[in-house]
Every structure is written in structure tokens, then in C-alpha cells.
Design a protein around this motif. Structure first.
Motif, PDB file in Angstrom:
ATOM      1  N   HIS A 136      37.209  44.127  36.807  1.00 17.61           N
ATOM      2  CA  HIS A 136      36.155  44.108  35.784  1.00 17.61           C
ATOM      3  C   HIS A 136      35.171  42.972  36.082  1.00 17.61           C
ATOM      4  O   HIS A 136      35.486  41.805  35.858  1.00 17.61           O
ATOM      5  CB  HIS A 136      36.767  43.910  34.395  1.00 17.61           C
ATOM      6  N   HIS A 195      30.771  42.144  36.064  1.00 13.91           N
ATOM      7  CA  HIS A 195      29.382  42.581  35.868  1.00 13.91           C
ATOM      8  C   HIS A 195      28.469  41.943  36.919  1.00 13.91           C
ATOM      9  O   HIS A 195      27.565  41.182  36.585  1.00 13.91           O
ATOM     10  CB  HIS A 195      28.931  42.259  34.440  1.00 13.91           C
ATOM     11  N   GLU A 226      31.730  50.696  30.515  1.00 13.26           N
ATOM     12  CA  GLU A 226      32.648  50.087  29.584  1.00 13.26           C
ATOM     13  C   GLU A 226      32.387  50.641  28.187  1.00 13.26           C
ATOM     14  O   GLU A 226      31.255  50.559  27.698  1.00 13.26           O
ATOM     15  CB  GLU A 226      32.429  48.561  29.654  1.00 13.26           C
ATOM     16  N   HIS A 231      40.497  46.197  29.069  1.00 15.51           N
ATOM     17  CA  HIS A 231      40.082  44.971  29.739  1.00 15.51           C
ATOM     18  C   HIS A 231      40.214  43.772  28.803  1.00 15.51           C
ATOM     19  O   HIS A 231      40.109  43.914  27.586  1.00 15.51           O
ATOM     20  CB  HIS A 231      38.664  45.187  30.302  1.00 15.51           C
ATOM     21  N   ASP A 271      35.744  39.408  34.676  1.00 14.34           N
ATOM     22  CA  ASP A 271      34.732  39.636  33.638  1.00 14.34           C
ATOM     23  C   ASP A 271      33.489  38.770  33.899  1.00 14.34           C
ATOM     24  O   ASP A 271      32.765  38.434  32.975  1.00 14.34           O
ATOM     25  CB  ASP A 271      35.279  39.369  32.234  1.00 14.34           C
TER      26      ASP A 271
HETATM   27 ZN   LIG Z   1      32.713  43.789  30.468  1.00 12.74          ZN
END
Ligand SMILES: [Zn+2]
Length: 261
Positions: free
Chosen positions: A13, A15, A99, A158, A208
């Protein structure tokens, strides 16, 4: 000659498509690869960012695309976006729908609208035979109820921080639970107790990034290159080796998303 390499990891996970990485994304990806992060799963968040996420993921073999509408941005989502999501899945073959989920922690998000968008995206995922990547805060029982109703193809919850009972319900439905940077903080005793109660065969690692930075770099941008700190924290907590935790968690992500080893 035997080359001494770091264990192979997957950031489940991250971004990396966010603007925080616009000035140095290739360098970050190179450094992550050099320390053993062989794959990065990139969930998307809004319709107006999909084109950018798709483009970034198409430029690197180590990036795997997921497409979805994130509950925190619920105000921006329109019914037409769900039609577009279905079309983009056909066109770009993402590895997951995400997500998606429910966020009851932030009080001003429309909960009815969140439920509608979450449910409709789960139906799309089921029809497309894709797993889902779930964001959930303070709404695990509601989330489990909806997942059980629809019957999805498993996925990842997550940054899991629910109860042990909730963890088992997710696992029964074919889900893996994501653990990240919070584990590196001394104060996260409850989270470490939770981790210990879940079999390693159901755990995946995540950064994350750019959020949730590890304690070793607190106050800065989080990055996929910090995943080994999370590996260390999990291995220490479970009284296991880095190699074993890396091997099993990498295999977990590979089998869920049917990635080639
Ligand atoms: Zn996220």
C-alpha cells in the motif's frame, strides 16, 4: 558468486502517485528497488486522479495499479464515476479495486453516501473477479457485514487496527491484514499485541507512503524505501527472522493478486 541481498519485499500500500513524489519519484523507486522492495501496490483515490495513477504505474514494472474511490474523498465522488471505474478496469486490468471502504473517524463524511459507494464498488470487484483494498476507520463491524452480504474475492484491509475477533472475520472471508509504520513506535503496544494474535500467513507489509512515516524518520515524508524498518518491527514483535517474515508476507501479496514471483 553469491550476492548478499536484502530479502525481497512488497509494499502492499503506497501512494507513490501523490504530488509529494513528483520531484523525485524515479530516484525513490530506484532506492526502494536497491534495498529489496521488488513490487509496490498503488491504490488510487479519486476519479480525477485515475489518469495520473494509470500513467505512473504504466512506466514501471515494479508498480501495480489498483483503481477505486476512497471514502475520505466521498464529497467528490459522483455516480458516473462508478461507470467510468468499470470501463477503466476493462481497459487497464488493475490488480484490485481500491482504495475503497468506510471512514467513521472523520465525523463530517456522509456515511450513507460512503455505504453506497463502498457497496457498489464491491459489486464491481465481484463482477470483475478482483480482490479489494480496504480503508476502514472505526467501522469494522459495518464493513464486515457489507462484505459478507456481497461475498467478494478477498483482499487487504490496509493499516488494520480493529479487534482480534474482527481480524478473524476478515481472514475467514479471504482477507489479509496490512501492518505499517505505526509498529515502529514505542507507544503502539496494542497494535503489536494484535499483530502477535494473527498468523503470519494473513499479514502483509505496507508503508502507506507518503503518510504514516516510520519512527526512524518521523517528521518527514514517508517512502517505500522505509519498508525494511517495518519488516524489522514485525520480525522483532513476532520473535521471527527478517528472512522468514519477508518470505511469507511477500508470498501472501503474490498469491492474493496472482503476481509472478
Ligand atoms: Zn491509502
Amino acid at each position: 558468486m553469491q550476492v548478499n541481498k536484502e530479502p525481497r519485499l512488497i509494499d502492499s500500500h503506497c501512494h507513490i502517485d501523490f504530488a509529494e513524489f513528483d520531484h523525485d519519484r524515479p530516484q525513490v523507486l530506484l532506492r526502494a528497488e536497491q534495498i529489496g522492495v521488488s513490487k509496490i501496490i498503488v491504490p488510487s483515490v479519486t476519479q480525477d486522479s485515475w489518469a495520473n495513477t494509470i500513467q505512473i504505474c504504466s512506466q514501471s514494472n515494479s508498480l501495480e495499479l489498483a483503481l477505486g474511490l476512497h471514502p475520505v474523498f466521498i464529497d467528490q465522488h459522483q455516480p458516473q464515476h462508478l461507470v467510468e471505474l468499470d470501463d477503466l478496469i476493462d481497459a487497464h486490468s488493475p490488480i484490485a479495486v481500491g482504495e475503497i471502504g468506510l471512514d467513521y473517524y472523520l465525523k463530517d463524511l456522509d456515511r450513507d453516501k460512503q455505504t453506497i459507494f463502498f457497496t457498489k464498488q464491491l459489486i464491481i470487484a465481484k463482477r470483475q473477479a478482483l480482490p479489494v483494498i480496504i480503508h476502514n476507520r472505526k467501522a469494522h463491524d459495518e464493513c464486515i457485514r457489507i462484505l459478507a452480504n456481497i461475498g467478494v474475492n478477498g483482499g487487504i484491509v490496509h493499516a488494520f487496527n480493529g479487534s482480534i475477533q474482527q481480524a478473524h472475520k476478515y481472514i475467514e472471508m479471504g482477507f489479509y491484514l496490512g501492518f505499517g509504520g505505526m509498529l515502529t513506535y514505542e507507544r503502539s503496544t496494542k497494535l503489536r499485541a494484535l499483530l502477535k494474535a494473527i498468523p503470519l500467513e494473513h499479514i502483509v507489509l505496507e508503508t502507506d507512503a507518503p503518510d504514516m512515516v516510520v519512527s526512524q524518520h518521523r517528521g518527514t515524508r514517508n517512502s517505500p524505501e522505509y519498508l525494511p524498518y517495518i519488516l524489522d518491527a514485525v520480525a522483532k514483535c513476532l520473535d521471527s527472522t527478517r528472512e522468514e517474515v519477508a518470505r511469507v508476507t511477500t508470498q501472501n501479496v503474490q498469491s492474493l493478486f496472482e503476481l509472478k514471483p
